[in-house]
Write a protein that holds these residues in place. Structure first.
Motif, short mmCIF file in Angstrom:
data_model
loop_
_atom_site.label_atom_id
_atom_site.label_comp_id
_atom_site.label_asym_id
_atom_site.label_seq_id
_atom_site.Cartn_x
_atom_site.Cartn_y
_atom_site.Cartn_z
N LEU A 357 37.41 38.04 31.78
CA LEU A 357 37.14 39.46 31.60
C LEU A 357 38.45 40.25 31.55
CD1 LEU A 357 34.76 41.68 31.69
CD2 LEU A 357 35.50 41.98 34.04
N VAL A 358 39.36 39.96 32.49
CA VAL A 358 40.64 40.67 32.55
C VAL A 358 41.50 40.32 31.33
CG1 VAL A 358 42.77 40.94 33.87
CG2 VAL A 358 40.56 40.87 35.06
N MET A 361 40.58 42.37 28.53
CA MET A 361 40.95 43.79 28.69
C MET A 361 42.46 44.01 28.68
SD MET A 361 38.53 44.87 31.91
CE MET A 361 39.23 46.53 31.97
N PRO A 390 29.17 43.66 32.53
CA PRO A 390 30.56 43.63 32.05
C PRO A 390 31.11 45.00 31.68
CG PRO A 390 29.07 42.64 30.44
CD PRO A 390 28.29 42.83 31.70
N ASN A 391 30.27 45.83 31.04
CA ASN A 391 30.75 47.16 30.64
C ASN A 391 31.08 48.01 31.86
OD1 ASN A 391 30.44 46.78 27.79
ND2 ASN A 391 28.23 46.98 28.05
N GLU A 394 34.20 46.62 33.67
CA GLU A 394 35.41 46.98 32.93
C GLU A 394 35.77 48.46 33.18
OE1 GLU A 394 34.75 46.12 28.85
OE2 GLU A 394 35.06 43.95 29.07
N THR A 520 33.98 39.34 25.51
CA THR A 520 34.23 40.35 24.48
C THR A 520 33.90 39.80 23.10
OG1 THR A 520 35.97 41.29 25.85
CG2 THR A 520 35.95 41.92 23.54
#
Length: 653
Positions: A357-358, A361, A390-391, A394, A520
């Motif tokens: 995830l990171v 981003m 996730p949204n 984030e 993503t």
């Protein structure tokens, strides 16, 4: 030789004297001969001892003594003492005619002839039984009171002399203050005060007030023998004699440390409850406002998107429309934060790997934070996957890192760390026992003082200037974490930076083999596939149900722009009437929050009556509403593309 007149006068005097003695009833007054035999008897003797004069005259006076006293020869010693010393007086038990005992005060005086010869004794006896019983009762009462005072362990009860020196000491005083009676009696009571209070003259002031007003009462810190402090409730009462002379002081001390702590904890609990109720009310208000605002944003975004499609040939108008759309999208982001704070934003948890995830981003984070900020990641090698939206995660992570950046105006390092954590019992952060991932954002910025830290998670609280922050970033992250069963925890010191920790529960199911870690890319792939499929949807007849006429108009415009025919209904009842008359409706889109009958209730009714009819539920939030599998959810505000996706999902069953 006395004359006849003198003899007559003497006889008259003796007669009056005898009448006087005989009339006395409270004292036994009688005469003894030199050997101790009774020679006279008055009425008081008869009343006190029970003997008639005829019964007792000539008897030895030892008949009134107890057997033990007679064996000890107390009668003889009494006469010998009176004869040798001129008087005998004592108190003791005596015996009446009926055998009962009474406590007597006895006085024996020798009677001497003018020549000095002993001719007998005068004996006066008084019954002091009632006084003796009263004294005994008083002694018992005093003994019981001493036992009571000594037995009290919750209170220090002791006496002070007029100068403040300890003169008695009970068990409670020993337990509370730590001194034994041998250590403290004779010492000045000021040693129980702190050094600061002694310097201010507090001990003498307490005695002065008690001396002047009769009583002194205060609460304050006192010191035990070992030097430890406790919170004491102190009462000092002045003790005076009957003539008003100050005899000393009675001092009662109670250790109220635990009650004070309990009261403090109760007040904190009340404050927490009040804060919780306030936040709940604010959350409900915020959620309601955000929901209504979502409807307005949907109208605005829908209209702008349609206008942009029809004005592609006008570059200036297109730029203005795109700018307006971006502004409306920022409004959508704001409502999402407000709904997250109010726990009304529906989350869509997925299995997430935080490193992936990171990584997805990374570019966006670096661009948002600027070149002066260096991001360092410290992730555990065996980091557990988590369940989160996730949204929303984030967005929460972005908010935390932007806050960290703003706390370092001259640039600096932000450490992004993640570790597995096991909570075995309910902690101070109110986390349930279980496994968590602790995602930390650590900065070396200005930090926060205690007051700012206590308010940091409050909605709309911000230390930033006007227009620089909404005050919803931390409250949104807090709301998201709590919805997932986790917690946002902040630690900070002024000048030493801040650590923001998101405690998130781990995923308890194993990752399936075909799940990708690049979320993503996964979402982009799904969106592309859905868009390709949506292009193949034929023209439909759609029934749109919403009690807001502006939303109804906007959704209708988007559907018609996609080539569909639309029928409108402003209530669930009106929708049912339309469906009874028109069997050609291909699909129903209904709002959820409507009066009389909700969208969920309408969908359940239609599913029972026409199970083949595709349905879509559109709503800004569902407040933990669980949707059945046949009912896809369309979150307001939605774009035309999202509407196309929902149509495809509903038609695909």
């Amino acid at each position: 030789m006395d004359t006849p007149d003198q003899l007559q006068a003497a006889s008259a005097f003796e007669g009056r004297y005898r009448l006087l003695v005989d009339a006395v009833s409270d004292y036994a007054i009688f005469m003894l001969d030199p050997e101790g035999r009774i020679a006279s008897w008055n009425y008081g003797a008869q009343r006190t001892k029970g003997y008639q004069e005829a019964e007792i005259l000539g008897q030895h006076f030892s008949v009134f003594y107890t057997e033990a006293d007679k064996q000890a020869e107390l009668p003889k010693r009494a006469l010998d003492t009176a004869a040798s010393e001129g008087r005998f007086e004592s108190e003791g038990w005596r015996v009446r005619k009926d055998g009962s005992h009474f406590w007597a005060n006895v006085v024996i005086d020798p009677i001497l002839a003018p020549s000095g010869e002993l001719i007998g004794y005068a004996k006066v006896t008084r019954d002091l039984t009632e006084r003796k019983q009263a004294e005994a009762a008083l002694a018992r009462s005093e003994h019981q009171f001493r036992l009571l005072v000594q037995g009290v362990t919750d209170y220090a009860i002791y006496m002070l002399d007029p100068e403040g020196f300890v003169s008695s000491w009970n068990q409670g005083a020993q337990r509370i203050k730590g001194y034994t009676p041998e250590e403290i009696i004779g010492q000045h009571f000021s040693r129980f005060y702190t050094e600061e209070d002694r310097a201010k003259g507090e001990p003498d002031r307490g005695l002065s007030i008690a001396r002047a007003t009769g009583r002194f009462e205060r609460e304050g810190y006192r010191q035990r023998k070992d030097g430890s402090l406790f919170v004491a409730h102190v009462v000092i009462d002045a003790i005076h004699s009957d003539d008003g002379t100050l005899l000393g002081f009675a001092k009662i001390t109670r250790d109220i440390t635990k009650p004070r702590e309990t009261q403090k904890a109760l007040e904190q609990a009340r404050e927490a409850l009040f804060q919780s109720q306030k936040m709940e009310s604010l959350g409900q208000l915020t959620g309601g406002i955000a929901h209504d605002f979502n409807n307005l944003l949907m109208v605005i975004l829908g209209s702008l998107n349609i206008a942009a499609r029809h004005l592609r040939d006008d570059p200036k108008a297109t730029r203005l429309l795109k700018n307006a759309i971006k502004g409306a999208q920022r409004g959508v982001s704001l409502t999402q934060r407000m709904l997250a704070f109010s726990r009304s934003q529906e989350l869509h948890p997925e299995v997430l790997e935080i490193p992936a995830l990171v990584h997805g981003m990374a570019e966006m984070l670096q661009r948002a934070l600027g070149p002066q900020i260096h991001i360092e990641t410290r992730f555990s090698m065996s980091l557990n996957p988590i369940m989160a939206d996730p949204n929303q995660l984030e967005l929460a992570l972005l908010n935390l890192m932007v806050n960290a950046r703003d706390a370092m105006p001259n640039g600096g390092d932000i450490i992004l760390a993640a570790n597995n954590e096991l909570v075995t019992s309910e902690s101070a952060m109110a986390l349930k026992p279980g496994q968590y991932v602790r995602l930390s954002v650590i900065d070396t910025g200005e930090g926060m003082d205690e007051e700012t830290l206590s308010k940091a998670r409050d909605p709309f609280f911000t230390t930033k200037g006007p227009g620089e922050g909404t005050g919803l970033g931390l409250s949104m992250a807090h709301g998201m974490a709590e919805q997932l069963g986790g917690r946002l925890h902040l630690t900070s010191c002024k000048g030493q930076g801040t650590t923001a920790e998101l405690w998130l529960p781990i995923n308890k199911r194993e990752l399936s083999e075909n799940q990708t870690n690049d979320f993503t890319q996964n979402r982009q792939t799904e969106e592309t596939e859905n868009n390709e499929k949506n292009e193949r949807i034929d023209s439909l007849k759609v029934l749109v149900v919403d009690d807001d006429s502006l939303v109804l108009f906007s959704v209708t415009a988007m559907l018609e722009d996609l080539g569909h025919r639309v029928v409108n209904a402003e209530s669930a009842k009106e929708a049912c009437e339309i469906l009874k008359q028109d069997s050609a409706v291909d699909l129903v889109i209904t709002d959820h929050a409507m009066p009389q009958m909700t969208g969920m209730e309408l969908a359940e009714l239609l599913h029972r009556e026409r199970p083949e009819l595709p349905l879509i539920l559109a709503s800004g939030y569902t407040d933990q509403l669980t949707l059945p599998g046949y009912l896809p959810k369309l979150s307001k505000p939605f774009s035309q593309e999202e509407l196309k996706d929902a149509l495809h999902e509903a038609l695909a069953g």
